[in-house]
Design a protein around this motif. Structure first.
Motif, mmCIF file in Angstrom:
data_model
loop_
_atom_site.group_PDB
_atom_site.id
_atom_site.type_symbol
_atom_site.label_atom_id
_atom_site.label_comp_id
_atom_site.label_asym_id
_atom_site.label_seq_id
_atom_site.Cartn_x
_atom_site.Cartn_y
_atom_site.Cartn_z
ATOM 1 N N ALA A 140 0.834 -1.201 0.000
ATOM 2 C CA ALA A 140 0.000 0.000 0.000
ATOM 3 C C ALA A 140 0.866 1.248 0.000
ATOM 4 O O ALA A 140 1.860 1.342 0.727
ATOM 5 N N PHE A 141 0.458 2.221 -0.825
ATOM 6 C CA PHE A 141 1.165 3.491 -0.933
ATOM 7 C C PHE A 141 0.180 4.635 -0.748
ATOM 8 O O PHE A 141 -0.971 4.551 -1.169
ATOM 9 N N GLU A 142 0.667 5.702 -0.123
ATOM 10 C CA GLU A 142 -0.160 6.878 0.115
ATOM 11 C C GLU A 142 0.239 7.980 -0.856
ATOM 12 O O GLU A 142 1.419 8.327 -0.970
ATOM 13 N N LEU A 143 -0.747 8.524 -1.574
ATOM 14 C CA LEU A 143 -0.511 9.567 -2.561
ATOM 15 C C LEU A 143 -1.116 10.879 -2.082
ATOM 16 O O LEU A 143 -2.192 10.900 -1.480
ATOM 17 N N SER A 144 -0.441 11.970 -2.377
ATOM 18 C CA SER A 144 -0.959 13.292 -2.061
ATOM 19 C C SER A 144 -0.471 14.279 -3.106
ATOM 20 O O SER A 144 0.502 14.023 -3.816
ATOM 21 N N GLY A 145 -1.173 15.409 -3.193
ATOM 22 C CA GLY A 145 -0.782 16.430 -4.157
ATOM 23 C C GLY A 145 -1.958 16.897 -4.974
ATOM 24 O O GLY A 145 -3.120 16.566 -4.692
ATOM 25 N N PRO A 146 -1.709 17.683 -6.024
ATOM 26 C CA PRO A 146 -2.780 18.213 -6.868
ATOM 27 C C PRO A 146 -3.673 17.112 -7.427
ATOM 28 O O PRO A 146 -3.194 16.065 -7.856
ATOM 29 N N GLY A 147 -4.996 17.346 -7.381
ATOM 30 C CA GLY A 147 -5.951 16.378 -7.897
ATOM 31 C C GLY A 147 -6.390 15.352 -6.875
ATOM 32 O O GLY A 147 -7.250 14.519 -7.172
ATOM 33 N N ILE A 148 -5.800 15.397 -5.681
ATOM 34 C CA ILE A 148 -6.131 14.430 -4.637
ATOM 35 C C ILE A 148 -6.669 15.194 -3.434
ATOM 36 O O ILE A 148 -5.992 16.090 -2.908
ATOM 37 N N ARG A 149 -7.860 14.854 -2.998
ATOM 38 C CA ARG A 149 -8.426 15.467 -1.807
ATOM 39 C C ARG A 149 -7.909 14.719 -0.586
ATOM 40 O O ARG A 149 -8.288 13.581 -0.336
ATOM 41 N N GLY A 150 -7.053 15.373 0.165
ATOM 42 C CA GLY A 150 -6.413 14.702 1.292
ATOM 43 C C GLY A 150 -5.348 13.750 0.790
ATOM 44 O O GLY A 150 -4.315 14.167 0.278
ATOM 45 N N THR A 151 -5.628 12.467 0.912
ATOM 46 C CA THR A 151 -4.701 11.452 0.407
ATOM 47 C C THR A 151 -5.483 10.368 -0.328
ATOM 48 O O THR A 151 -6.690 10.233 -0.162
ATOM 49 N N ALA A 152 -4.775 9.629 -1.148
ATOM 50 C CA ALA A 152 -5.353 8.473 -1.838
ATOM 51 C C ALA A 152 -4.445 7.276 -1.587
ATOM 52 O O ALA A 152 -3.246 7.433 -1.322
ATOM 53 N N THR A 153 -5.012 6.092 -1.655
ATOM 54 C CA THR A 153 -4.247 4.872 -1.430
ATOM 55 C C THR A 153 -4.155 4.061 -2.718
ATOM 56 O O THR A 153 -5.153 3.855 -3.405
ATOM 57 N N LEU A 154 -2.956 3.650 -3.027
ATOM 58 C CA LEU A 154 -2.709 2.774 -4.174
ATOM 59 C C LEU A 154 -2.102 1.481 -3.656
ATOM 60 O O LEU A 154 -1.176 1.506 -2.843
ATOM 61 N N ARG A 155 -2.633 0.359 -4.120
ATOM 62 C CA ARG A 155 -2.056 -0.946 -3.805
ATOM 63 C C ARG A 155 -1.549 -1.567 -5.104
ATOM 64 O O ARG A 155 -2.345 -1.908 -5.986
ATOM 65 N N ALA A 156 -0.231 -1.671 -5.213
ATOM 66 C CA ALA A 156 0.346 -2.183 -6.451
ATOM 67 C C ALA A 156 1.787 -2.625 -6.197
ATOM 68 O O ALA A 156 2.469 -2.060 -5.332
ATOM 69 N N PRO A 157 2.269 -3.598 -6.963
ATOM 70 C CA PRO A 157 3.649 -4.070 -6.815
ATOM 71 C C PRO A 157 4.620 -3.171 -7.579
ATOM 72 O O PRO A 157 5.138 -3.535 -8.634
ATOM 73 N N LEU A 158 4.861 -1.980 -7.045
ATOM 74 C CA LEU A 158 5.784 -1.058 -7.703
ATOM 75 C C LEU A 158 7.198 -1.639 -7.679
ATOM 76 O O LEU A 158 7.577 -2.349 -6.743
ATOM 77 N N PRO A 159 7.988 -1.333 -8.700
ATOM 78 C CA PRO A 159 9.345 -1.899 -8.750
ATOM 79 C C PRO A 159 10.208 -1.448 -7.573
ATOM 80 O O PRO A 159 10.067 -0.337 -7.071
ATOM 81 N N THR A 160 11.100 -2.314 -7.187
ATOM 82 C CA THR A 160 11.984 -2.056 -6.060
ATOM 83 C C THR A 160 12.800 -0.783 -6.279
ATOM 84 O O THR A 160 13.393 -0.591 -7.343
ATOM 85 N N GLY A 161 12.792 0.087 -5.282
ATOM 86 C CA GLY A 161 13.611 1.296 -5.355
ATOM 87 C C GLY A 161 13.005 2.442 -6.128
ATOM 88 O O GLY A 161 13.599 3.523 -6.186
ATOM 89 N N LEU A 162 11.831 2.253 -6.714
ATOM 90 C CA LEU A 162 11.250 3.309 -7.551
ATOM 91 C C LEU A 162 10.985 4.583 -6.752
ATOM 92 O O LEU A 162 11.282 5.686 -7.208
ATOM 93 N N LEU A 163 10.432 4.446 -5.555
ATOM 94 C CA LEU A 163 10.071 5.631 -4.785
ATOM 95 C C LEU A 163 11.303 6.448 -4.404
ATOM 96 O O LEU A 163 11.294 7.682 -4.484
ATOM 97 N N THR A 164 12.355 5.771 -3.992
ATOM 98 C CA THR A 164 13.581 6.477 -3.623
ATOM 99 C C THR A 164 14.176 7.208 -4.811
ATOM 100 O O THR A 164 14.577 8.380 -4.713
ATOM 101 N N LYS A 165 14.208 6.550 -5.946
ATOM 102 C CA LYS A 165 14.760 7.166 -7.148
ATOM 103 C C LYS A 165 13.890 8.336 -7.608
ATOM 104 O O LYS A 165 14.398 9.366 -8.061
#
Length: 202
Positions: A140-165
């Motif tokens: 589970a990942f938490e998203l925020s920013g333009p177009g999102i009211r508060g936060t949104a949750t995404l559940r997906a197998p994102l590639p390793t290290g993608l968020l840091t990069k």
């Protein structure tokens, strides 16, 4: 048998399907993290492309959109299908591409190898299309920013290290990369303006 008959077909109704696909992509970009279903009408898709990826290609790719394919997508059936249906020129270097089609995200290059745009033309960056096994299951990942009211949750197998990069590119804004996640007939967009962290992370 001619090449036209060997390749899987494109849209049966080109205008309507392209319009609905374009609207779905724009809606996904406007509402990051939300799953958008594409009504493609495609009866058969050339492996390893997903239905959503094929629909995006038929809608957004043309002779002016250089395309980079990772090794998993760079197979003869796919390259021939893309050339026949879109005329998009295939490039050998990620930073020369307007779009990158990544069929195996775990083996994708570092994000710095793609075009990040310039200060004068931040839109001249690569849009990454990542094919995933799920868009409603996994970490589970938490998203925020333009177009999102508060936060949104995404559940997906994102590639390793993608968020840091991806986080490392934040100081470059408005330069950066937009992501489209694709699975079967569904997509989720994560524009460069969206902050995404592992749920419970910082």
């Amino acid at each position: 048998m001619s090449m036209a008959f060997e390749l899987s077909a494109g849209f049966a109704d080109k205008v309507t399907s392209a319009q609905t696909t374009f609207r779905a992509v724009m809606q996904a970009m406007a509402r990051p993290g939300t799953v958008q279903r594409l009504e493609t009408g495609l009866q058969q898709v050339t492996a390893p492309l997903t239905e959503a990826t094929a629909a995006i290609a038929l809608t957004l790719f043309d002779h002016d959109t250089p395309l980079w394919l990772n090794a998993a997508a760079r197979v003869p059936a796919v390259t021939q299908w893309l050339r026949f249906h879109t005329s998009a020129p295939l490039v050998s270097e990620p930073d020369a591409a307007a779009f990158a089609l990544i069929a195996d995200p775990e083996t994708m290059p570092s994000l710095e190898r793609f075009a990040l745009g310039s200060n004068d033309y931040p839109d001249r960056s690569t849009t990454l299309i990542l094919q995933l096994d799920h868009l409603d299951d996994g970490p589970a990942f938490e998203l925020s920013g333009p177009g999102i009211r508060g936060t949104a949750t995404l559940r997906a197998p994102l590639p390793t290290g993608l968020l840091t990069k991806r986080e490392a590119l934040t100081p470059l804004y408005q330069r950066g990369l937009d992501l489209i996640l694709a699975q079967d007939d569904a997509i989720v967009a994560i524009p460069r303006t969206t902050r995404i962290v592992a749920q419970g992370g910082n």
